[in-house]
Design a protein around this motif. Sequence first.
Motif, PDB file in Angstrom:
ATOM      1  N   ARG A  42      13.590  42.063  28.291  1.00  0.00           N
ATOM      2  CA  ARG A  42      15.010  41.914  27.959  1.00  0.00           C
ATOM      3  C   ARG A  42      15.900  42.178  29.164  1.00  0.00           C
ATOM      4  N   ASP A  43      17.000  41.426  29.229  1.00  0.00           N
ATOM      5  CA  ASP A  43      18.039  41.708  30.214  1.00  0.00           C
ATOM      6  C   ASP A  43      18.884  42.846  29.679  1.00  0.00           C
ATOM      7  N   VAL A  44      19.165  43.833  30.521  1.00  0.00           N
ATOM      8  CA  VAL A  44      19.992  44.964  30.119  1.00  0.00           C
ATOM      9  C   VAL A  44      21.095  45.172  31.145  1.00  0.00           C
ATOM     10  N   ALA A  45      22.118  45.883  30.710  1.00  0.00           N
ATOM     11  CA  ALA A  45      23.218  46.229  31.608  1.00  0.00           C
ATOM     12  C   ALA A  45      23.704  47.623  31.244  1.00  0.00           C
ATOM     13  N   ALA A  46      24.072  48.398  32.229  1.00  0.00           N
ATOM     14  CA  ALA A  46      24.725  49.679  31.989  1.00  0.00           C
ATOM     15  C   ALA A  46      26.215  49.431  32.185  1.00  0.00           C
ATOM     16  N   VAL A  47      26.996  49.753  31.170  1.00  0.00           N
ATOM     17  CA  VAL A  47      28.436  49.553  31.243  1.00  0.00           C
ATOM     18  C   VAL A  47      29.141  50.895  31.163  1.00  0.00           C
ATOM     19  N   SER A  48      30.295  50.971  31.771  1.00  0.00           N
ATOM     20  CA  SER A  48      31.099  52.178  31.758  1.00  0.00           C
ATOM     21  C   SER A  48      32.115  52.074  30.630  1.00  0.00           C
ATOM     22  N   VAL A  49      32.133  53.091  29.754  1.00  0.00           N
ATOM     23  CA  VAL A  49      33.016  53.090  28.589  1.00  0.00           C
ATOM     24  C   VAL A  49      33.906  54.331  28.632  1.00  0.00           C
ATOM     25  N   ASP A  50      35.175  54.153  28.398  1.00  0.00           N
ATOM     26  CA  ASP A  50      36.138  55.246  28.373  1.00  0.00           C
ATOM     27  C   ASP A  50      35.803  56.214  27.233  1.00  0.00           C
ATOM     28  N   THR A  51      35.657  57.498  27.528  1.00  0.00           N
ATOM     29  CA  THR A  51      35.266  58.473  26.509  1.00  0.00           C
ATOM     30  C   THR A  51      36.332  58.633  25.424  1.00  0.00           C
ATOM     31  N   GLU A  52      37.586  58.483  25.771  1.00  0.00           N
ATOM     32  CA  GLU A  52      38.655  58.611  24.781  1.00  0.00           C
ATOM     33  C   GLU A  52      38.577  57.472  23.759  1.00  0.00           C
ATOM     34  N   ARG A  53      38.340  56.270  24.234  1.00  0.00           N
ATOM     35  CA  ARG A  53      38.206  55.123  23.325  1.00  0.00           C
ATOM     36  C   ARG A  53      36.993  55.324  22.416  1.00  0.00           C
ATOM     37  N   PHE A  54      35.884  55.792  22.975  1.00  0.00           N
ATOM     38  CA  PHE A  54      34.683  56.036  22.189  1.00  0.00           C
ATOM     39  C   PHE A  54      34.928  57.132  21.144  1.00  0.00           C
ATOM     40  N   ARG A  55      35.590  58.221  21.554  1.00  0.00           N
ATOM     41  CA  ARG A  55      35.890  59.324  20.635  1.00  0.00           C
ATOM     42  C   ARG A  55      36.724  58.836  19.459  1.00  0.00           C
ATOM     43  N   GLU A  56      37.752  58.044  19.745  1.00  0.00           N
ATOM     44  CA  GLU A  56      38.615  57.521  18.688  1.00  0.00           C
ATOM     45  C   GLU A  56      37.833  56.632  17.724  1.00  0.00           C
ATOM     46  N   SER A  57      36.933  55.823  18.246  1.00  0.00           N
ATOM     47  CA  SER A  57      36.127  54.952  17.404  1.00  0.00           C
ATOM     48  C   SER A  57      35.197  55.767  16.503  1.00  0.00           C
ATOM     49  N   VAL A  58      34.576  56.796  17.050  1.00  0.00           N
ATOM     50  CA  VAL A  58      33.703  57.670  16.256  1.00  0.00           C
ATOM     51  C   VAL A  58      34.516  58.370  15.171  1.00  0.00           C
ATOM     52  N   GLU A  59      35.672  58.922  15.530  1.00  0.00           N
ATOM     53  CA  GLU A  59      36.512  59.636  14.561  1.00  0.00           C
ATOM     54  C   GLU A  59      36.942  58.736  13.407  1.00  0.00           C
ATOM     55  N   ARG A  60      37.350  57.503  13.703  1.00  0.00           N
ATOM     56  CA  ARG A  60      37.775  56.571  12.650  1.00  0.00           C
ATOM     57  C   ARG A  60      36.625  56.271  11.696  1.00  0.00           C
ATOM     58  N   ASN A  61      35.450  56.003  12.251  1.00  0.00           N
ATOM     59  CA  ASN A  61      34.293  55.680  11.410  1.00  0.00           C
ATOM     60  C   ASN A  61      33.845  56.870  10.572  1.00  0.00           C
ATOM     61  N   VAL A  62      33.796  58.048  11.161  1.00  0.00           N
ATOM     62  CA  VAL A  62      33.368  59.238  10.423  1.00  0.00           C
ATOM     63  C   VAL A  62      34.378  59.575   9.327  1.00  0.00           C
ATOM     64  N   ALA A  63      35.671  59.460   9.610  1.00  0.00           N
ATOM     65  CA  ALA A  63      36.692  59.741   8.588  1.00  0.00           C
ATOM     66  C   ALA A  63      36.550  58.786   7.405  1.00  0.00           C
ATOM     67  N   ALA A  64      36.310  57.506   7.679  1.00  0.00           N
ATOM     68  CA  ALA A  64      36.139  56.527   6.599  1.00  0.00           C
ATOM     69  C   ALA A  64      34.897  56.846   5.769  1.00  0.00           C
ATOM     70  N   LEU A  65      33.795  57.195   6.438  1.00  0.00           N
ATOM     71  CA  LEU A  65      32.562  57.518   5.714  1.00  0.00           C
ATOM     72  C   LEU A  65      32.717  58.777   4.868  1.00  0.00           C
ATOM     73  N   ARG A  66      33.379  59.797   5.402  1.00  0.00           N
ATOM     74  CA  ARG A  66      33.590  61.021   4.622  1.00  0.00           C
ATOM     75  C   ARG A  66      34.392  60.740   3.359  1.00  0.00           C
ATOM     76  N   GLU A  67      35.416  59.904   3.481  1.00  0.00           N
ATOM     77  CA  GLU A  67      36.220  59.554   2.311  1.00  0.00           C
ATOM     78  C   GLU A  67      35.364  58.840   1.266  1.00  0.00           C
ATOM     79  N   ILE A  68      34.527  57.911   1.706  1.00  0.00           N
ATOM     80  CA  ILE A  68      33.647  57.187   0.787  1.00  0.00           C
ATOM     81  C   ILE A  68      32.670  58.141   0.116  1.00  0.00           C
ATOM     82  N   PHE A  69      32.031  59.013   0.902  1.00  0.00           N
ATOM     83  CA  PHE A  69      31.035  59.927   0.348  1.00  0.00           C
ATOM     84  C   PHE A  69      31.663  60.907  -0.639  1.00  0.00           C
TER      85      PHE A  69
END
Length: 123
Positions: A42-69
């Motif tokens: 497989r072709d792979v690539a290492a990409v640089s991702v902003d930690t703040e953007r990643f944190r916000e994405s994790v928080e949104r998903n976890v908040a939605a899942l907690r509400e559902i559960f």
Amino acid sequence: MTVYSGDDRKPVRPARELEILVDGEGVDSSAEVVFKGRRGVRDVAAVSVDTERFRESVERNVAALREIFERVAEPGSAFPLREVQVSFEVSAKGGFQLIGTSEVQGKGAITLVFRAPDSGTAG
């Protein structure tokens, strides 16, 4: 949570970016590519991702899942929901995406485990 380095026990400052290994074919021109190569067949690539953007994405998903559960779990029922495991993959842009089917290879995925509080603990 504070992370400390080696023997000198100095606090480590969090990185502003994470390097994430992704499928090389799925990387678009807007991603900040740090490395490109092959891993097995497989072709792979290492990409640089902003930690703040990643944190916000994790928080949104976890908040939605907690509400559902919280809505789905019925603590007083004969079979209450005690644990849920969900797996996510990280996109080349830092998105935190729920793996939706068992056909997707979850290799390298992040698994979050949500447990109901133990109701039998003495207080």
